[in-house]
Write an enzyme that holds these catalytic residues in place. Structure first.
Site, PDB file in Angstrom:
ATOM      1  N   CYS A 187       0.829  -1.209   0.000  1.00 22.85           N
ATOM      2  CA  CYS A 187       0.000   0.000   0.000  1.00 22.85           C
ATOM      3  C   CYS A 187       0.856   1.250   0.000  1.00 22.85           C
ATOM      4  O   CYS A 187       0.491   2.271  -0.592  1.00 22.85           O
ATOM      5  CB  CYS A 187      -0.941  -0.010   1.192  1.00 22.85           C
ATOM      6  SG  CYS A 187      -0.083  -0.132   2.778  1.00 22.85           S
ATOM      7  N   HIS A 493      -1.830   1.048   7.546  1.00 28.47           N
ATOM      8  CA  HIS A 493      -2.171   1.000   6.126  1.00 28.47           C
ATOM      9  C   HIS A 493      -1.976   2.396   5.536  1.00 28.47           C
ATOM     10  O   HIS A 493      -2.285   3.406   6.170  1.00 28.47           O
ATOM     11  CB  HIS A 493      -3.621   0.546   5.966  1.00 28.47           C
ATOM     12  CG  HIS A 493      -4.118   0.574   4.551  1.00 28.47           C
ATOM     13  ND1 HIS A 493      -3.569  -0.191   3.565  1.00 28.47           N
ATOM     14  CD2 HIS A 493      -5.122   1.293   3.965  1.00 28.47           C
ATOM     15  CE1 HIS A 493      -4.206   0.036   2.428  1.00 28.47           C
ATOM     16  NE2 HIS A 493      -5.142   0.935   2.646  1.00 28.47           N
TER      17      HIS A 493
END
Length: 1366
Positions: A187, A493
Site C-alpha cells: 500500500c 495501512h
C-alpha cells in the site's frame, strides 16, 4: 398469439412470418455476476435485424440498450469466431448466423468505453431488481470505499451493492481513474505511485523517456516499467492494474511484498534508482530539478556577528510534531517550519570557538532555507520512541496544514561567497518498525446531508487560499497530495488523497479503490485526540492522519498539463498499441476459457509400459470424436494407431477404476458429456486403444475394474504393465475366464486365475460356477493369470505359479549407493594397522582381568548367574542368568561379529571378564564415512563365552540355549544406542517376534553355538542396474530384493559389490528429508523399508559394550578452547592408558599431530568446560562413566603427567598485572590437598610472588571465565577468608576451575581518558569474540532496497552535483 419457448411471444396470424425460418438465440449474460452463466432463449425470425436483436436482449436482461455489447459465437470447423453485432446493426440475422444449425450462442459483453447500465424497472435474469450503478456514481464509489453495501436487498449471498456487476469489478470507476492492486503489503508503494502519476511534470518526463535497450532487458528496466504502469493508469479500462512488473524490475522477490516500509523511505530509494537509470539521458537531472532544495547549516557568533556556514541539499523536509522532552506540540505546518529554522544557542560549556574573536563565545547554530524546490515534500514525523516503555509509538496529535503555503518569509538569499564549499548532506530518515497491514482505515466519506456544507467549506477555503496566493515572492505552493497512514507504530495501512490539476477535485486512491472525497475528509487527516493522557497522549492508539504532504509551486510558466494520448510521442503510441493488443488477447482468452473444458486424460503406453498423463483442453462444443483425435495427438499415437482404434472412457485415476464407456456418443458435444464447463471434475478420462480385429468392450455403470497380470513361468516373471478389463459381479468365474481369454487371445481351457484380495492374500479361483461377487471382487481388483498348462493344479500352494506370485508380492526396489573402490582399498589398508593395535590392547586387558574374575555356577537352589566382563552401565554385581539371557536379542548386532581374533585355546570360561575385553576392541572409524547420526544398540551379555562350555555345564548350557531359542527377544531397558532413528511417516512398527532367526555367518569358532535359526530358503536378490558416477567414483546399484530378507543376509549379498566383508561396512537408511540413520539390527527384515534408498558407508558397527567418542583438543589460550580431532570408539572395561595408546596413532594419521604418551591427558568435557582429569589406571564404566556420543578433551601437556591419583586437584590460574592492565596466559597447578595454603605455595612456585603477598579470586561463568580488564581488579571477590577450597564462596571440588591471582603490592595504574577509551574498545571487541551467541534472533526489520546494476555511490554523486534551476 401463442406462447413460444421461454415466454417469447411469436406472432402466428401473419402467414408469411409464420412460414419464415426461425433462429433460436441462446443468450448468456457475462456482465452481471448475480446471473453469470444463466441463459435465456429468444426465438426470432431470420429476417430480424441485428439492431432489433440487441433491443430484445437489452429488454430481456434489463439493460440500457446503448450500454452493452452483444457478440455471436460463430463456429467454423473446430474454431470459434466471435462476431461483434454492434458493428453489424444494419444486417439481418440470416446474414450473420450460420445455416443448418439448430442453436446459436450469443453473449452479452461490455461495450468499449461504456459502463453497462441497468434500467430502473428492469430485472436481471433470475435475480431481484437492481438500481442503476451509474446515476449514483458517487454513492457507488462511496459504498466501495466504505466496504458497505447501499442496497436494501434481502439477498445475503453477495456483500456488494445492488448495482455491483462484473463490469464494475473490472472497469475503472466513474471517477475516470484506475486503482493499483495491493500485492500483499504494498500500500505504501501504491500511494507514492499514484502521487507521482498525478504529478504532471513527473508523468510527462517519464513519457518523454524512450527505452533504447534490448527487448529482453525491458523486464529489468525500472523507467520502462514505470512508464508502462503510467500508461496503463491513463488508458486502461480496468478498475485496477497490477504492479508486479514494476516490483520485479526493482529486483524484489515474493517475500519483499510481505514487508511494509515507510513511504518516505521508498520515495528516497526510488528516486536514487531512477537517477541511476536515467544517467546520460534527458531525464538525468529530473529529480533534482523537481524535488531538490537548498538550505544553509550555520553557526553565528553573538559577539562579533561572524557566521560560518555550509550549503546542503535536501529532497524533503522532516517536521517534528512534538519536540523531544516537551509536552507541547506544533499545531500546524507553519509552526513546525518555524521551529525547524529556530536556532539553538551554544553557551556555557557548549560555547563556540570563534576564530575571529579567537575565543569561545556564545553563538547561534541552526538551519536557514536558501531555496525551495518546485515540488515540496514535507514529512510529518509521527513515529517516535518512548524511552519509558522502550517501545516505538505513533503520535496522533493534531497538525493542520494549509491548502496554499507561503514560504517566502523563510528564505535566506544564497550568497556567492560562502566560507565553506557546498557539500551534499542527506537529512536523517525516519522509518517505521513492524508495519503490518490489516488495520481498516476510517470512513472518509460524508453523507448526502453534509455534502453541500462540505463543498461550501471547501469553496471558502479555496477563496482564502486564492487571496494568500497573491502574496509577494516566488515560493507559494498549493497542496495536491496527502499520503495518509492509518494505524499505529505496530501496524497500519497507507493510502493517498490527491487533488487533480485537471478539475481541481480531490480523490481518494486507496489501492484498487478510487473515489471522490470532500474537504471534511481532508481535515480529518490533521489528527488529534479528544483527551489528554500526559506526555505521550497518542501512544498505542490506532488513528488516521497525514504522514507526508506534497505541494507544487504556483508558477504559471512552469505549471504544466498532462500529455493527452493524441499528443503521445511516437514510441509511446507504439507501446500503447502493444498494450491494447495484449489486453484484447487476454479478454478473448478469458472468454474462450469460459467455454473450454479442462480435464486430465491418461493413457497406458504399451511399448514404454507406463501410465502417461496429459491435460485435455477442449471447447465445450467439440464432439467426442474430435476430442478423441486431440488426445491421440497429445499422446503421439495418431500415426501408429488409427482413430477407429481409439476411444475415450470415463476413468477414476484415484481408485484406478473404469467407470463407463460412451457408446454411440461420437457426435455428442464434450460439454454435455462432461456435465458442463467446470473448474474441476471428480473423474478423469482414459484413452483406450485396440487391435484392428478387436472389438471395444462396453463398460456399463456398476461394474468392476480388473487388472490382469500375466505370469510367464518359463521366464519366471510377471508381465507388466497390467491389462485393464471390465467385469461384473454377476459373472461367474467361467464367464470371466472366457472374457479374459478373448482379451488375451488365448485358450481358456488351461487358464488359472488368482485373485489378490488384499496384500499377501491370494485366492485361487477354482470353482467355475461361483460369481465374482461371491469370490470377493471389489470395485478395483488384481487378478494373476497363467495359461501354459505345464503344472498340476491339485495343490496350488506347491506350484511354481504360487511361488512366483509370492515372490512378486514381496519384492521391493532399493537404490543403494556404494563407496568408491579407492575408498574401500584405503579403508582396508588403514584397518589392518588398527587391528594390530587392537590385538595388543586385547592382550593387555585379558592379562589384567584373568586373575580377578571367575565364573560361578550356583546350585539348583540358587540362581544361575553370569558376571560379565563388559557390564551395562558399570554394573559388577552378579545378575540372575535366567533374567540376563533375555537381553540377548535376536536383533542384536553382536550375532554377526567375528571371533577370529581369539583362538580356542585363549577363550576364557563362560562369562569371564577377559572375554568382555576381547570382544570389544576399537576399530577404525573414518571421519569421512561416519558423519551421520546412527541408531546403535549394545547388549550387555557376552555371547562368545558360550563357545567353550565344559562337560559339567552342558545341562546349564542347554537350558540357556533353550531359553534363548524359545523366549521372545527382550531389548535392554538401558540401551546404549547413540540415537534411535525415528520411524518415517506411515512406517509399520516391526516387533522382534516378527523376525525369523538366521545363522551366524561370521562365526569362525569351532565350538560356537548357533543362537539363531537358519533361513528356510535363500531370498530373492537381483541387481537390475549398476552404474558408476564419473565425478565422485561412487557406485550406484538398483536392486530388486525380497523384503523378507534379513539385514544380515542383505549385507552378505552386497559383499562382492562393496569389495569387503559385511563387518567392514554399515547400512544407512535415507529418509525423505535426506536425513540418514544407521540400520544395525541384522536379524530385522526389510519389511519396514519398502521402496527407498540406502547408503553404504565404510566402518565397523558398534559391538556390545562399545561407545562412539568424539575427541577434542583443549587449547587453553585460544578464543575457542575446543578443537575437534577425531571420532573413535571406547569399550567398557578398557583403561584410560589403553585408550590413549589407541587414539594417539589415529590422531597422528588423521590430524598430523604427534603426541608423546607421557604428555597426553584425557579429561571430561562439559560443553566448553574442561573437567575431571582421567588417570591412566581408571577403567571405563567401572570408574569413569561412559555413555553414547561421549565427548572428551585431550590436553597436550608441557611436561610429563603429574596427575597420578584421583585425590589430586588440577586448577587453571592466570596472573593479573594491575600496573600494566594485562593478563598472563593460563597455567596449571596440581594440588595434593584442597587447602588455600597449598594453593598459594604452588602459585608462589610458578610466579615468584611471596606467599604472603598472593591474592586470588575465582573466575565467573564458563571456561575460560573471561572478564574485562577494566573490571577484574574491582569486580571479583579477591582473597576470601577461607582455609579450604571446597568451602563457600569458592566451592572448588573438581578439576578445571579457573582462579585469577595478583601481587597485592603491585599498584593499579591510572589511565588517561583516551587510554581508558582505547582499552574499553579493545575489551569490548575481545569479549564479543569470546561470547557464544544464541542462534535465535527476533524478527528484524528489513531494509528497503531497489536493486540496480550500477553501484549506489554513482547515484548519490550524480544526483547532488546537478545545478539548481530555481
Amino acid at each position: 398469439m401463442v406462447t413460444g419457448e421461454n415466454t417469447q411471444m411469436v406472432p402466428t396470424e401473419n402467414v408469411c412470418v409464420a412460414d419464415e425460418e426461425k433462429i433460436l438465440c441462446i443468450v448468456r449474460d457475462m456482465i452481471d455476476t448475480q446471473c453469470h452463466g444463466v441463459r435465456h432463449n429468444i426465438n426470432l425470425p431470420a429476417s430480424t435485424t441485428v439492431r432489433d436483436l440487441i433491443s430484445q436482449v437489452a429488454q430481456q436482461f434489463g439493460y440500457v440498450e446503448d450500454t452493452i455489447g452483444v457478440t455471436y459465437e460463430k463456429q467454423i470447423g473446430a474454431e470459434i469466431h466471435e462476431v461483434n453485432l454492434n458493428e453489424n446493426e444494419g444486417r439481418k440475422l440470416c446474414d450473420i448466423c450460420l445455416t443448418g444449425m439448430r442453436k446459436h450462442n450469443f453473449t452479452i459483453t461490455e461495450k468499449e468505453g461504456t459502463l453497462p447500465q441497468k434500467t430502473e424497472s428492469g430485472t436481471s435474469a433470475g435475480t431481484s431488481s437492481s438500481t442503476s450503478g451509474i446515476s449514483g456514481a458517487s454513492g457507488t464509489s462511496s459504498s466501495y470505499y466504505n466496504g458497505a453495501s447501499t442496497s436494501t436487498s434481502t439477498d445475503t449471498c453477495l456483500a456488494y451493492p445492488e448495482s455491483y456487476s462484473y463490469a464494475t469489478a473490472v472497469i475503472k470507476s466513474d471517477t475516470g481513474y484506475v486503482g493499483l492492486v495491493n500485492q500483499a503489503m504494498t500500500c505504501y508503494l501504491n500511494s507514492l505511485l499514484q502521487t507521482l502519476y498525478m504529478t504532471p511534470e513527473f508523468r510527462n518526463a517519464v513519457y518523454r523517456w524512450e527505452f533504447d535497450g534490448r527487448e529482453e532487458d525491458m523486464a529489468k528496466s525500472i523507467p520502462y516499467q514505470l512508464q508502462k504502469l503510467f500508461l496503463l493508469l491513463q488508458t486502461s479500462k480496468k478498475k485496477a492494474i497490477e504492479t508486479t512488473d514494476l516490483t520485479k524490475s526493482f529486483g524484489w522477490d515474493s517475500s519483499e511484498v510481505w514487508q511494509q516500509h515507510d513511504v518516505q523511505e521508498l520515495c528516497r530509494v526510488m528516486f536514487d534508482a531512477l537517477e541511476m537509470k536515467w544517467k546520460k539521458t534527458d531525464q538525468a537531472n529530473l529529480i533534482n530539478n523537481l524535488y531538490q532544495g537548498k538550505l544553509k547549516d550555520y553557526v553565528k557568533c553573538l559577539e562579533c556577528g561572524n557566521e560560518s556556514a555550509r550549503l546542503d541539499t535536501y529532497l524533503d523536509i522532516p517536521l517534528v510534531i512534538r519536540p523531544f522532552g516537551s509536552n507541547e506540540t506544533h499545531g500546524s505546518v507553519d509552526e513546525a517550519l518555524q521551529a525547524f529554522v529556530e536556532p539553538e544557542t551554544l553557551d556555557g560549556n557548549n560555547q563556540y570557538f570563534c576564530e575571529k574573536c579567537n575565543k569561545k563565545c556564545d553563538a547561534h547554530k541552526g538551519l536557514k532555507f536558501v531555496s525551495f524546490p518546485y515540488m515540496l515534500t514535507l514529512q510529518l514525523k509521527r513515529f517516535d520512541f518512548d524511552y519509558s516503555t522502550l517501545h516505538r509509538i505513533k503520535l496522533n496529535d493534531k497538525m493542520s496544514f494549509p491548502g496554499v503555503l507561503n514560504l517566502n518569509h523563510l528564505i535566506e538569499p544564497e550568497h556567492s561567497g560562502s566560507e565553506e564549499s557546498t557539500t551534499s548532506h542527506t537529512l536523517e530518515e525516519s522509518s517505521d518498525e513492524g508495519i503490518d497491514e490489516g488495520i481498516e482505515i476510517e470512513s472518509s466519506t460524508t453523507g448526502p446531508s453534509s455534502e453541500n456544507s462540505s463543498l461550501s467549506s471547501e469553496a471558502a477555503a479555496n477563496d482564502k487560499n486564492a487571496k494568500t496566493a497573491g502574496a509577494k515572492g516566488p515560493y507559494v505552493y498549493e497542496l495536491f497530495s496527502i499520503m495518509v497512514h492509518s494505524g499505529s507504530a505496530a501496524g497500519g495501512h497507507y493510502y493517498a488523497y490527491i487533488k487533480s490539476f485537471k478539475d481541481g477535485l480531490w480523490y481518494s486512491f486507496n489501492d484498487q479503490h478510487v473515489a471522490k472525497i470532500t474537504y471534511d475528509d481532508i481535515t480529518k487527516t490533521y489528527g488529534g485526540s479528544s483527551t489528554s493522557r500526559g506526555y505521550y497522549s497518542a501512544a498505542y492508539t490506532s488513528s488516521t492522519n497525514a504522514y507526508m504532504l506534497m505541494y507544487r509551486q504556483i508558477d504559471k510558466q512552469r505549471n504544466k498539463d498532462f500529455i493527452q494520448p493524441e499528443n503521445f510521442p511516437e514510441h509511446l503510441k507504439k507501446a500503447l498499441q502493444k498494450l491494447k493488443d495484449r489486453e484484447e488477447q487476454e479478454i478473448r482468452q478469458r472468454e474462450l476459457d469460459k467455454s473450454t473444458c479442462k480435464i486430465k486424460v491418461y493413457y497406458f503406453h504399451p511399448r514404454e509400459k507406463r501410465k502417461m498423463e496429459q491435460k485435455l483442453e477442449v471447447h465445450k462444443d467439440k464432439t467426442l470424436k474430435e476430442a478423441t483425435e486431440i488426445c491421440s495427438k497429445l499422446f503421439c499415437v495418431d500415426k501408429s494407431i488409427s482413430l477407429d482404434c481409439c476411444r475415450l472412457v470415463k476413468f477414476d485415476e484415484y481408485q484406478d477404476t473404469l467407470e463407463c464407456s460412451f457408446e454411440d456418443e461420437d457426435d455428442t458435444p464434450m460439454g454435455l458429456l462432461l456435465g458442463g464447463v467446470k473448474q474441476a471434475y471428480n473423474f478423469d478420462l482414459l484413452l483406450e486403444t485396440k487391435r484392428p480385429e478387436q472389438v471395444f468392450q462396453e463398460y456399463r455403470p456398476g461394474g468392476v475394474t480388473v487388472k490382469l497380470y500375466v505370469a510367464d513361468l518359463q521366464n519366471d516373471i510377471i508381465q507388466e504393465p497390467p491389462i485393464s478389463v471390465r467385469a461384473y459381479h454377476a459373472q461367474t468365474v467361467a464367464e470371466f475366464k472366457h472374457m479374459v481369454a478373448e482379451v488375451l487371445n488365448v485358450s481358456a481351457a488351461q487358464m488359472r486365475c488368482v485373485l489378490e484380495r488384499f496384500h499377501n492374500d491370494l485366492k485361487f479361483l477354482s470353482v467355475p460356477n461361483k460369481t465374482l461377487k461371491t469370490e470377493g471382487f471389489f470395485k478395483s481388483n488384481k487378478v494373476y493369470v497363467e495359461y501354459s498348462g505345464e503344472e498340476d493344479t491339485t495343490h496350488f500352494t506347491h506350484t511354481h505359479f504360487f511361488r512366483l506370485l509370492d515372490r512378486h508380492q514381496n519384492t521391493i526396489r532399493i537404490h543403494v549407493n556404494l563407496p568408491s573402490k579407492s575408498d574401500v582399498e584405503d579403508f582396508l589398508k588403514s584397518n589392518s594397522r588398527h587391528e594390530q593395535l587392537l590385538k595388543n590392547a586385547i592382550t593387555s586387558v585379558k592379562s589384567r582381568e584373568d586373575s580377578s574374575t571367575s565364573l560361578e555356577i550356583r546350585s539348583k537352589n540358587g540362581s544361575d548367574s553370569l558376571d560379565e566382563g563388559i557390564s551395562d552401565r558399570g554394573s559388577d554385581s552378579e545378575i540372575d542368568f535366567k533374567l540376563k539371557k533375555t537381553t540377548l536379542s535376536k536383533s542384536d548386532p553382536s550375532i554377526y561379529h567375528s571371533c577370529q581374533s581369539i583362538d580356542n585355546g585363549r577363550v576364557s570360561p563362560l562369562g569371564s571378564a577377559s572375554e568382555g575385553r576381547a570382544s570389544s576392541p576399537i576399530g577404525h572409524s573414518s571421519s569421512s564415512q561416519d558423519t551421520s547420526t546412527s541408531a546403535e544398540f549394545s547388549i550387555p551379555t557376552s555371547y562368545r563365552g558360550l563357545c567353550n562350555i565344559s562337560d559339567g555345564q552342558d545341562e546349564a548350557a542347554d537350558s540357556v540355549l533353550g531359553d534363548l531359542n524359545s523366549r521372545e527377544p527382550v531389548e535392554h531397558g538401558e540401551s546404549d544406542s547413540e540415537q534411535t532413528a525415528p520411524p518415517s511417516p506411515g512406517e509399520r512398527v516391526i516387533n522382534d517376534t516378527d523376525f525369523k532367526s538366521e545363522e551366524n555367518w561370521d562365526s569362525d569358532c569351532d565350538n560356537d553355538v548357533t543362537i539363531t535359526k537358519e533361513e528356510a530358503s535363500k531370498r530373492y536378490f537381483h541387481i537390475v542396474h549398476n552404474e558408476l558416477d564419473l565425478l565422485t567414483k561412487q557406485r550406484n546399484l538398483t536392486v530388486l530384493v525380497d523384503k523378507r530378507i534379513t539385514l544380515g543376509a542383505f549385507k552378505k549379498e552386497l559383499e562382492p559389490h562393496v569389495g569387503t566383508s559385511s563387518d567392514n561396512f554399515k547400512v544407512y537408511r535415507v529418509y525423505s528429508n535426506n536425513q540418514e540413520f544407521e540400520s544395525i539390527r541384522l536379524t530385522e527384515t526389510l519389511s519396514f523399508f519398502e521402496d527407498g534408498k540406502l547408503n553404504i558407508k565404510l566402518g565397523r558397527a558398534l559391538k556390545p559394550g562399545e561407545y562412539r567418542v568424539k575427541i577434542y583438543q583443549l587449547l587453553l589460550n585460544d578464543a575457542e578452547p575446543g578443537k575437534f580431532l577425531i571420532d573413535t570408539i571406547f569399550a567398557k572395561g578398557m583403561s584410560v592408558l589403553e585408550s590413549k595408546k589407541l587414539i594417539i596413532p589415529e590422531i597422528k594419521e588423521q590430524c598430523g599431530i604427534d603426541i608423546p604418551l607421557e604428555r597426553c591427558r584425557l579429561r571430561k568435557k562439559t560443553w566448553r568446560n574442561p573437567g575431571t582429569v582421567y588417570v591412566d589406571n581408571q577403567i571405563y564404566e567401572d570408574e569413569v562413566h561412559i555413555f553414547a556420543n561421549w565427548e572428551v578433551f585431550l590436553q597436550i601437556l608441557d611436561g610429563p603427567e603429574e596427575m597420578n591419583t584421583t585425590s589430586q586437584l588440577a586448577i587453571f590460574v592466570r596472573r593479573w598485572r594491575p600496573s600494566t592492565y594485562e593478563l598472563d596466559p593460563f597455567q596449571e597447578v596440581i594440588l595434593s590437598s584442597q587447602t588455600v595454603d597449598d594453593l598459594k605455595e604452588k602459585i608462589s612456585e610458578i610466579s615468584g610472588i611471596p606467599v604472603e603477598d598472593i591474592e586470588y579470586a575465582k573466575g565467573r561463568g564458563t571456561f575460560p571465565c573471561d572478564i574485562s580488564l577494566l573490571e577484574i581488579h574491582s569486580d571479583l571477590d579477591w582473597s576470601p577468608h577461607v582455609t579450604s577450597l571446597n568451602s563457600w564462596p569458592l566451592y572448588i571440588c573438581d578439576d578445571g576451575c579457573v582462579l585469577y591471582y595478583r601481587d597485592k603490592t603491585e599498584k593499579l595504574a591510572e589511565l588517561s581518558e583516551s587510554r581508558k577509551k582505547e582499552l574499553q574498545q579493545k575489551e569490548n571487541a575481545r569479549m564479543a569474540r569470546g561470547t557464544v551467541r544464541s542462534s535465535y534472533s527476533p524478527r528484524k526489520e528489513r531494509a528497503l532496497k531497489i536493486y540496480t546494476d550500477e553501484p549506489p555511490s554513482t547515484c548519490i554523486n550524480s544526483s547532488k552535483s546537478s545545478p539548481d534551476l530555481d
